[in-house]
Structures are given as C-alpha cells and as structure tokens.
Design a protein around this motif. Sequence first.
Motif, PDB file in Angstrom:
ATOM      1  N   ILE A  54       0.718  -1.246   0.090  1.00 57.83           N
ATOM      2  CA  ILE A  54      -0.038   0.449   0.075  1.00 57.83           C
ATOM      3  C   ILE A  54       0.851   1.244   0.034  1.00 57.83           C
ATOM      4  O   ILE A  54       0.581   2.445  -0.573  1.00 57.83           O
ATOM      5  N   ARG A  55       2.152   0.982   1.141  1.00 58.67           N
ATOM      6  CA  ARG A  55       3.347   2.773   0.858  1.00 58.67           C
ATOM      7  C   ARG A  55       4.166   2.162   0.756  1.00 58.67           C
ATOM      8  O   ARG A  55       4.679   0.999   0.876  1.00 58.67           O
ATOM      9  N   TYR A 163      -4.307   7.052  -5.627  1.00 58.39           N
ATOM     10  CA  TYR A 163      -3.349   7.006  -5.533  1.00 58.39           C
ATOM     11  C   TYR A 163      -3.211   5.410  -4.720  1.00 58.39           C
ATOM     12  O   TYR A 163      -2.141   5.096  -4.522  1.00 58.39           O
ATOM     13  N   CYS A 164      -4.148   4.719  -5.000  1.00 59.11           N
ATOM     14  CA  CYS A 164      -4.348   3.558  -4.746  1.00 59.11           C
ATOM     15  C   CYS A 164      -3.572   1.998  -5.503  1.00 59.11           C
ATOM     16  O   CYS A 164      -4.329   2.539  -6.552  1.00 59.11           O
ATOM     17  N   PRO A 265     -12.562   6.503   6.389  1.00 56.43           N
ATOM     18  CA  PRO A 265     -11.407   7.077   6.125  1.00 56.43           C
ATOM     19  C   PRO A 265     -12.266   7.974   5.387  1.00 56.43           C
ATOM     20  O   PRO A 265     -12.595   7.865   4.406  1.00 56.43           O
ATOM     21  N   GLN A 267      -9.470  11.177   4.003  1.00 58.03           N
ATOM     22  CA  GLN A 267      -8.264  11.319   3.132  1.00 58.03           C
ATOM     23  C   GLN A 267      -7.689  12.552   3.400  1.00 58.03           C
ATOM     24  O   GLN A 267      -6.201  12.836   3.502  1.00 58.03           O
ATOM     25  N   ASP A 305      -8.667   7.807   8.675  1.00 53.83           N
ATOM     26  CA  ASP A 305      -7.782   7.484   7.310  1.00 53.83           C
ATOM     27  C   ASP A 305      -7.402   8.904   6.663  1.00 53.83           C
ATOM     28  O   ASP A 305      -8.431   9.448   6.319  1.00 53.83           O
ATOM     29  N   PHE A 306      -6.071   9.383   6.819  1.00 52.49           N
ATOM     30  CA  PHE A 306      -5.481  10.689   6.277  1.00 52.49           C
ATOM     31  C   PHE A 306      -4.442  10.068   5.003  1.00 52.49           C
ATOM     32  O   PHE A 306      -3.345   9.473   5.435  1.00 52.49           O
ATOM     33  N   ILE A 307      -4.516  11.478   4.138  1.00 53.48           N
ATOM     34  CA  ILE A 307      -2.895  11.335   3.342  1.00 53.48           C
ATOM     35  C   ILE A 307      -2.354  13.076   2.844  1.00 53.48           C
ATOM     36  O   ILE A 307      -3.187  13.864   2.687  1.00 53.48           O
ATOM     37  N   PHE A 336      -1.025   9.340   7.126  1.00 49.01           N
ATOM     38  CA  PHE A 336       0.210   8.491   5.876  1.00 49.01           C
ATOM     39  C   PHE A 336       0.591   9.970   5.370  1.00 49.01           C
ATOM     40  O   PHE A 336      -0.133  10.942   4.647  1.00 49.01           O
ATOM     41  N   LYS A 337       2.300   9.586   4.648  1.00 49.41           N
ATOM     42  CA  LYS A 337       2.666  10.556   3.773  1.00 49.41           C
ATOM     43  C   LYS A 337       2.447  10.099   2.751  1.00 49.41           C
ATOM     44  O   LYS A 337       2.502   8.785   3.383  1.00 49.41           O
ATOM     45  N   TYR A 338       1.824  10.903   2.023  1.00 46.05           N
ATOM     46  CA  TYR A 338       1.306  10.501   0.326  1.00 46.05           C
ATOM     47  C   TYR A 338       2.743   9.934  -0.444  1.00 46.05           C
ATOM     48  O   TYR A 338       3.678  10.175   0.155  1.00 46.05           O
ATOM     49  N   SER A 339       2.512   8.283  -0.422  1.00 48.66           N
ATOM     50  CA  SER A 339       3.857   7.506  -1.437  1.00 48.66           C
ATOM     51  C   SER A 339       3.191   6.951  -2.778  1.00 48.66           C
ATOM     52  O   SER A 339       2.185   6.531  -3.104  1.00 48.66           O
ATOM     53  N   ARG A 341       2.452   5.499  -6.005  1.00 53.51           N
ATOM     54  CA  ARG A 341       1.951   4.498  -5.770  1.00 53.51           C
ATOM     55  C   ARG A 341       2.537   3.382  -8.064  1.00 53.51           C
ATOM     56  O   ARG A 341       1.987   3.913  -8.428  1.00 53.51           O
TER      57      ARG A 341
HETATM   58  N1  5AD Z   1      -0.188   7.028  -0.023  1.00 54.31           N
HETATM   59  C1  5AD Z   1      -0.202   7.402   1.109  1.00 54.31           C
HETATM   60  N2  5AD Z   1      -1.231   6.630   1.900  1.00 54.31           N
HETATM   61  C2  5AD Z   1      -2.173   5.658   0.875  1.00 54.31           C
HETATM   62  N3  5AD Z   1      -3.100   4.808   1.358  1.00 54.31           N
HETATM   63  C3  5AD Z   1      -3.346   3.812  -0.028  1.00 54.31           C
HETATM   64  N4  5AD Z   1      -2.312   4.700  -0.573  1.00 54.31           N
HETATM   65  C4  5AD Z   1      -1.631   5.355   0.566  1.00 54.31           C
HETATM   66  C5  5AD Z   1      -0.377   6.080  -1.022  1.00 54.31           C
HETATM   67  N5  5AD Z   1      -0.574   5.486  -2.228  1.00 54.31           N
HETATM   68  C6  5AD Z   1      -3.774   4.822   2.449  1.00 54.31           C
HETATM   69  C7  5AD Z   1      -4.876   5.384   2.724  1.00 54.31           C
HETATM   70  C8  5AD Z   1      -5.869   4.481   3.105  1.00 54.31           C
HETATM   71  C9  5AD Z   1      -4.871   3.038   3.965  1.00 54.31           C
HETATM   72  C10 5AD Z   1      -5.717   1.423   3.994  1.00 54.31           C
HETATM   73  O1  5AD Z   1      -3.908   3.332   3.402  1.00 54.31           O
HETATM   74  O2  5AD Z   1      -4.818   6.004   3.824  1.00 54.31           O
HETATM   75  O3  5AD Z   1      -7.657   4.454   3.492  1.00 54.31           O
END
Ligand code: 5AD
Length: 443
Positions: A54-55, A163-164, A265, A267, A305-307, A336-339, A341
């Motif tokens: 996921i990250r 992002y997922c 979530p 986000q 959940d937050f990004i 989480f910090k955006y990562s 994918r």
């Molecule tokens: N970067 C950061 N966080 C992410 N999530 C999912 N994909 C990413 C990403 N690319 C987080 C979202 C999701 C949780 C399971 O993981 O917040 O709800």
Amino acid sequence: MNPSASPRTFHVKSFGCQMNVYDGARMAELLEAQGLSAAEGGEADLVVLNTCHIREKAAEKVYSEIGRLQRDDGSKPMIAVAGCVAQAEGGEIARRAPSVGVVVGPQAYHRLPELVAKAAGGVTAIDTDMPAEPKFGALPARRRQAPSAFLTVQEGCDKFCTYCVVPYTRGAEVSRPWAQVMDEARALIDMGAREITLLGQNVNAWRGEDEAGRSQGLDGLIRALDRLPGLERIRYTTSHPNDVEEGLVRAHGEVGKLMPYLHLPVQSGSDRILKAMNRSHDSGSYLRVIERFRSARPDIAISGDFIVGFPGETDEDFEATLRIVDATGYAQAYSFKYSPRPGTPAATMDGHVPAAVAGERLQRLQALLNQQQLAFNQASVGQRTNVLLERAGKHPGQLVGKSPWLQSVHLETQAAIGDLVDVEILSAGPNSLAGAEAVKQAA
Ligand code: 5AD
Ligand code: SF4
C-alpha cells in the motif's frame, strides 16, 4: 532454485492490513491441514512472507526481509512471497531473489500446497492468477480461534482512488456469498470467537442473497449474525463514505451486538484534493454521513484515514484537512504521507510536495489527532463499560481487552481470556485505559 526436501514446519509473517492478517491465518490453517506444523521464524523449513504494497518501498522491504532469512550456516528456508507485493511484482521477485521458491498472489493462496510441492522439486512456482472460482471454497475449515476473530466478507475495490494500488493487487469488488459467511461465522464461534470483525476493502459494499433469496446488504448480514448464540460483538471495517446505506446506519441504533465504532476514511478535507484523488465524495457529504451515524448512535466512535502531501496539495488544502478533523472529532485515526505507487494515476501527477513539507503537515495532523484520541480516552474515566478480555498483560494477574469503542483496557482480574467483564475505567493514556473489575450488584 535448488530442489529441497518437502518442508515439515512453516512460519507465516504478515505485514500490512487486517485482511492480510486474516489471509495469513488461513494460509497457516491450510498448511496445518497438509500436516505441516507451525514453528518460529528462524527455524521453520518454509517461511511465508505475506506482503503489503500500500505504501513506501514495499518491494525493497521484501527483498531485505528475504536477505535476512539466511541462517548462520548459509542455508535458507524455502521462501514463499505472498500478498500484494507478490501480485504486483510477480515473477520479477524470483528473478531478483533466486532463493524465493514460491510467489503467490492474494487470490491464489489456496493453491499454496501445490506450489510448495513444485518448489520442493526445484521449480520456482509462480501463481498470480485471479481465478474465477473463489479461493474460499478451496480452503479448509477454520481452526482454533482467539476471542476476537476476523472474517473477510468482501474483497477488492472498484473505486480507483488515484493514489491506491488495491484495485490492481486485490482485483475487482467481490462479495462472499451469505451462506459461506454464515457458516464461517458459526465455525469461528464454535472455536471460541466471541467477537467477529467483518473485513472488506469496501465492506459496506457487501451484497448477497439470504437463505430465502432476498437481496441483502451488510446490515442484513449483521442482523443475521446478531442472532447467532455465543457471539457477543460484531464489528466491520473498512467502510467507504459513498456506500453507506440507511439500513446500516439504522442497524447501529437497533442491533445490540453491533459495536459503536465506525472506521470511515476521508483522506483529505479539501474538495479540490478529494476530486484529484477520485474519491467520489466531498467534505460536506462525508460530514453528513457522520451525522447520520451519530443520530442513530450518539456514542459512536469515529476513526479515519488521512493522506498528506498528495500531488498539488497546498497549505490551504491542508488547513481544510485540519478543519474536517476538528469538525468530525476522531476517537482514533491513521495518517500517512502520500507515497507514489507505480502504475497508479497519481504517481505521474504534477505538483510534487517536498518531503519536508509533507513531513511537517503529517506532524501537525498527528498532533491534532493524538489530542482528540487522548480527549476521547479521558472521557471514559469514571465510566463503567464492558471489556472483552483478549490476552495476558505485562504484569502477573493482568489481562488486556477491548472496550466497545476499541480502546485497549488493562486490568487485574480473576476472569479468563474470552470473558466479557464489567470494568470501571480509572485512568486514561493516549493509547490505552486502565480499569478495575466492577463489583457485580446483587440482582
Ligand atoms: N500513499 C499514502 N497512503 C496511502 N493509502 C493508500 N494508498 C496510499 C498511498 N499511495 C492509505 C489510505 C488508505 C489506507 C489503507 O492507506 O489512507 O485509506
Ligand atoms: Fe484504495 Fe480508494 Fe479502494 Fe480504498 S476505496 S481500497 S483507498 S481505491
């Protein structure tokens, strides 16, 4: 890959989400049904790395994990890479790490015994199919259970948030049939489960037909589980704000065993960013959903959940995220910090947010969320609540369990793991509560 003896012992190491924990347990049951027995990681003949994609640098982590499996004498166990990294990387894993014998995706792990046999014969076995016939029918019956058990009812995702990786690694949304879920729930209860958490990437998108052929949503399933003797608590996770049906909201006011907790979530709090994320809801519709749950069940705890640092996120967008946290009031949350994918649309979007800026935003967000979590926990002090005892604590005579709101509660008690006890909460920290067993009133 050299031929090796058929493994007699195994160890499953799961990373990531609760669904991976569930899959890991099912893989262990499958291997046990083949006559293998569980062993510690360093000693097992077969190590299954059940990975998460996921990250972050998920694939890199798997390669270093593989490297660490080498023993002092230079030998290695048979290594099977399962889970979402296996699905995403496929044969690439065996090319980069020739000591890997099996690569198996999340929808194909019911074939693990055949794949292990093939690897024992010296042939690297790779299976990342998403077979039409679901794996669940091919898995053995459930075995011993802790008081709190997971039950996957829905898998995959059709939402394609930009992002997922989940829609690519877990595939399209699939609901397990009613009868299969009910049978597994009964088996879990027979084996000692008192609480069942229904799992799905979009669990509230679950749909099925009951025994009478009537179409049912998640609330129908929850109401049927509520009638199972021996089960005390029902939970479900993760929900999507756009799949919330009125029946589920009502269930929170009507179903006694359904716990007052919702992981929903959001986000981001910025409508511009939510749009770029392809979230199909905005901040206003999210808050309205929360309101509906709260009017059905005023004491419901909200988690999310937050990004932060999604491409193009400005200071103003981030302030909107802080505002939605304020407006919601979370009992608990993940941020989480955006990562980026590989293969997802957001990975090639403009507007990269520098790591230092994302880091600073994450700290501010987490400070606010931690403050809310502590306040939520502190509000429990002086209250009486029931606790499902799940495990031994650090001190002799101490057990640890969960409150209805998923808070960890530590207490000294003569009761046993698996018991539900009445507890008076005496003190609260950021991550747990301490209590004392309440004295039973004479009837
Ligand atoms: N970067 C950061 N966080 C992410 N999530 C999912 N994909 C990413 C990403 N690319 C987080 C979202 C999701 C949780 C399971 O993981 O917040 O709800
Ligand atoms: Fe990923 Fe979005 Fe699906 Fe959740 S809803 S699994 S974040 S694509």
